[in-house]
Design a protein around this motif. Structure first.
Motif, PDB file in Angstrom:
ATOM      1  N   TYR A  79       0.830  -1.199   0.000  1.00 28.93           N
ATOM      2  CA  TYR A  79       0.000   0.000   0.000  1.00 28.93           C
ATOM      3  C   TYR A  79       0.872   1.260   0.000  1.00 28.93           C
ATOM      4  CZ  TYR A  79      -3.416  -3.464   1.540  1.00 28.93           C
ATOM      5  OH  TYR A  79      -4.217  -4.580   1.644  1.00 28.93           O
ATOM      6  N   LYS A  80       0.973   1.879  -1.157  1.00 29.17           N
ATOM      7  CA  LYS A  80       1.726   3.134  -1.295  1.00 29.17           C
ATOM      8  C   LYS A  80       0.701   4.251  -1.362  1.00 29.17           C
ATOM      9  CE  LYS A  80       5.400   5.143  -4.142  1.00 29.17           C
ATOM     10  NZ  LYS A  80       6.340   5.363  -3.045  1.00 29.17           N
ATOM     11  N   ALA A  81       0.819   5.236  -0.460  1.00 30.02           N
ATOM     12  CA  ALA A  81      -0.313   6.152  -0.313  1.00 30.02           C
ATOM     13  C   ALA A  81       0.097   7.580  -0.006  1.00 30.02           C
ATOM     14  CB  ALA A  81      -1.225   5.640   0.811  1.00 30.02           C
ATOM     15  N   VAL A  82      -0.815   8.485  -0.320  1.00 28.83           N
ATOM     16  CA  VAL A  82      -0.716   9.883   0.083  1.00 28.83           C
ATOM     17  C   VAL A  82      -2.067  10.267   0.677  1.00 28.83           C
ATOM     18  CG1 VAL A  82      -1.354  10.655  -2.250  1.00 28.83           C
ATOM     19  CG2 VAL A  82      -0.227  12.236  -0.678  1.00 28.83           C
ATOM     20  N   ASN A  83      -2.040  10.919   1.828  1.00 26.81           N
ATOM     21  CA  ASN A  83      -3.281  11.311   2.497  1.00 26.81           C
ATOM     22  C   ASN A  83      -3.036  12.614   3.244  1.00 26.81           C
ATOM     23  OD1 ASN A  83      -5.065  11.226   5.165  1.00 26.81           O
ATOM     24  ND2 ASN A  83      -6.132  10.116   3.559  1.00 26.81           N
ATOM     25  N   ARG A  84      -3.959  13.533   3.106  1.00 26.00           N
ATOM     26  CA  ARG A  84      -3.824  14.845   3.730  1.00 26.00           C
ATOM     27  C   ARG A  84      -5.127  15.208   4.417  1.00 26.00           C
ATOM     28  NH1 ARG A  84       0.814  17.639   4.898  1.00 26.00           N
ATOM     29  NH2 ARG A  84       0.511  19.881   4.791  1.00 26.00           N
ATOM     30  N   TYR A  85      -5.036  15.798   5.621  1.00 29.92           N
ATOM     31  CA  TYR A  85      -6.250  16.271   6.276  1.00 29.92           C
ATOM     32  C   TYR A  85      -6.089  17.723   6.705  1.00 29.92           C
ATOM     33  CZ  TYR A  85      -3.766  15.173  10.658  1.00 29.92           C
ATOM     34  OH  TYR A  85      -2.844  15.107  11.670  1.00 29.92           O
ATOM     35  N   PHE A  86      -7.214  18.431   6.719  1.00 30.01           N
ATOM     36  CA  PHE A  86      -7.252  19.853   7.019  1.00 30.01           C
ATOM     37  C   PHE A  86      -8.274  20.090   8.118  1.00 30.01           C
ATOM     38  CE2 PHE A  86      -6.165  19.127   2.630  1.00 30.01           C
ATOM     39  CZ  PHE A  86      -5.056  19.931   2.426  1.00 30.01           C
ATOM     40  N   GLU A  87      -7.895  20.876   9.139  1.00 26.17           N
ATOM     41  CA  GLU A  87      -8.796  21.203  10.238  1.00 26.17           C
ATOM     42  C   GLU A  87      -9.383  22.595  10.038  1.00 26.17           C
ATOM     43  OE1 GLU A  87      -6.433  20.725  13.752  1.00 26.17           O
ATOM     44  OE2 GLU A  87      -6.651  18.539  13.718  1.00 26.17           O
ATOM     45  N   ASP A  88     -10.507  22.861  10.719  1.00 29.94           N
ATOM     46  CA  ASP A  88     -11.177  24.144  10.504  1.00 29.94           C
ATOM     47  C   ASP A  88     -10.386  25.336  11.034  1.00 29.94           C
ATOM     48  OD1 ASP A  88     -11.586  24.052  13.261  1.00 29.94           O
ATOM     49  OD2 ASP A  88     -13.697  23.516  13.100  1.00 29.94           O
ATOM     50  N   ASP A  89      -9.355  25.093  11.871  1.00 27.30           N
ATOM     51  CA  ASP A  89      -8.534  26.200  12.370  1.00 27.30           C
ATOM     52  C   ASP A  89      -7.306  26.449  11.501  1.00 27.30           C
ATOM     53  OD1 ASP A  89      -6.955  24.023  12.948  1.00 27.30           O
ATOM     54  OD2 ASP A  89      -7.015  24.291  15.124  1.00 27.30           O
ATOM     55  N   GLY A  90      -7.220  25.744  10.391  1.00 29.48           N
ATOM     56  CA  GLY A  90      -6.105  25.929   9.466  1.00 29.48           C
ATOM     57  C   GLY A  90      -4.974  24.936   9.646  1.00 29.48           C
ATOM     58  N   ASN A  91      -4.954  24.186  10.756  1.00 25.61           N
ATOM     59  CA  ASN A  91      -3.928  23.157  10.929  1.00 25.61           C
ATOM     60  C   ASN A  91      -4.135  22.030   9.925  1.00 25.61           C
ATOM     61  OD1 ASN A  91      -2.655  24.460  13.083  1.00 25.61           O
ATOM     62  ND2 ASN A  91      -4.015  23.528  14.589  1.00 25.61           N
ATOM     63  N   GLN A  92      -3.079  21.327   9.625  1.00 22.16           N
ATOM     64  CA  GLN A  92      -3.156  20.230   8.681  1.00 22.16           C
ATOM     65  C   GLN A  92      -2.106  19.182   9.005  1.00 22.16           C
ATOM     66  OE1 GLN A  92      -1.637  21.583   4.635  1.00 22.16           O
ATOM     67  NE2 GLN A  92      -2.105  23.553   5.583  1.00 22.16           N
ATOM     68  N   GLY A  93      -2.288  17.996   8.464  1.00 17.74           N
ATOM     69  CA  GLY A  93      -1.352  16.903   8.684  1.00 17.74           C
ATOM     70  C   GLY A  93      -1.480  15.882   7.580  1.00 17.74           C
ATOM     71  N   ASP A  94      -0.732  14.803   7.694  1.00 20.49           N
ATOM     72  CA  ASP A  94      -0.775  13.798   6.637  1.00 20.49           C
ATOM     73  C   ASP A  94      -0.518  12.399   7.195  1.00 20.49           C
ATOM     74  OD1 ASP A  94       2.185  13.119   6.499  1.00 20.49           O
ATOM     75  OD2 ASP A  94       2.272  15.254   6.022  1.00 20.49           O
ATOM     76  N   ASN A  95      -0.869  11.415   6.390  1.00 24.97           N
ATOM     77  CA  ASN A  95      -0.578  10.008   6.638  1.00 24.97           C
ATOM     78  C   ASN A  95       0.034   9.428   5.366  1.00 24.97           C
ATOM     79  OD1 ASN A  95      -1.545   9.339   9.347  1.00 24.97           O
ATOM     80  ND2 ASN A  95      -3.555   9.907   8.569  1.00 24.97           N
ATOM     81  N   ASN A  96       1.138   9.977   4.933  1.00 25.00           N
ATOM     82  CA  ASN A  96       1.755   9.555   3.685  1.00 25.00           C
ATOM     83  C   ASN A  96       2.569   8.276   3.864  1.00 25.00           C
ATOM     84  OD1 ASN A  96       0.713  11.861   2.509  1.00 25.00           O
ATOM     85  ND2 ASN A  96       2.570  13.050   2.846  1.00 25.00           N
ATOM     86  N   ALA A  97       2.675   7.515   2.786  1.00 26.10           N
ATOM     87  CA  ALA A  97       3.489   6.303   2.790  1.00 26.10           C
ATOM     88  C   ALA A  97       4.268   6.253   1.487  1.00 26.10           C
ATOM     89  CB  ALA A  97       2.612   5.064   2.949  1.00 26.10           C
ATOM     90  N   SER A  98       5.419   6.937   1.461  1.00 25.83           N
ATOM     91  CA  SER A  98       6.226   6.958   0.242  1.00 25.83           C
ATOM     92  C   SER A  98       6.859   5.600  -0.029  1.00 25.83           C
ATOM     93  CB  SER A  98       7.316   8.027   0.345  1.00 25.83           C
ATOM     94  OG  SER A  98       8.128   7.806   1.479  1.00 25.83           O
TER      95      SER A  98
END
Length: 196
Positions: A79-98
């Protein structure tokens, strides 16, 4: 020239191109995961999955996917993946798997409350039953973060690095369980539109 289209024809035109091929409702006392078996076949090239109220029983758990074949869940590092999430306060993060991992994490740290709706989203699956093509997933969804201070929106994609046929899909969680009552419904997408 104006043409009136009866509501019944409109429903056939839109909804008639999705055919339910599988559905699993979370039950049995908040299990660690659920399977939707025998939902993918050569009948359709593309599928749409609707996830409703996929709620965690503990805070800060992450939802993940594994594909299934005739031998069960695919737990190999495919499973090779890219995932991004955005919060309503502008913060963001990811669960990437290069580098390929043994599962696809498609949602970040979520809230364990039973009344905020859990994870709700849509997943598209491309060519899951084709043994000569690598399966691709495209995910969209929303959930509350672990302390219920932000609503999150997430999007991602996963590429199965081995070309192989899949007949089902598994949803599970990094810790705790999935609260009873959530559901995963799979629809095959017809390749041609009906004419009005």
């Amino acid at each position: 020239t104006m043409k009136t289209i009866p509501a019944s024809d409109f429903t056939t035109y839109i909804a008639g191109n999705l055919v339910q091929t599988g559905r699993t409702v979370v039950s049995g006392g908040n299990p660690a995961g659920i399977n939707v078996n025998s939902c993918f076949s050569s009948d359709y090239d593309s599928y749409m999955i609707v996830l409703n109220r996929m709620e965690a029983t503990v805070d800060s758990a992450q939802l993940k996917i594994r594909m299934r074949d005739a031998n069960g869940a695919r737990t190999q590092t495919v499973y090779k993946a890219v995932n991004r999430y955005f919060e309503d306060d502008g913060n963001q993060g990811d669960n990437n798997a290069s580098t390929a991992t043994a599962q696809y994490y498609f949602a970040g740290d979520s809230d364990d409350s039973g009344d905020d709706g859990g994870f709700n989203g849509i997943i598209y699956v491309f060519d899951p039953a084709d043994a000569n093509t690598s399966t691709r997933l495209l995910t969209y969804g929303t959930y509350m973060n672990s302390d219920v201070s932000d609503i999150n929106v997430t999007m991602g994609a996963c590429h199965i690095t081995t070309a192989e046929a899949h007949n089902g899909i598994m949803f599970d969680i990094t810790s705790g369980g999935l609260r009873d009552g959530g559901s995963a419904t799979i629809y095959g997408i017809k390749s041609s539109w009906q004419k009005l």
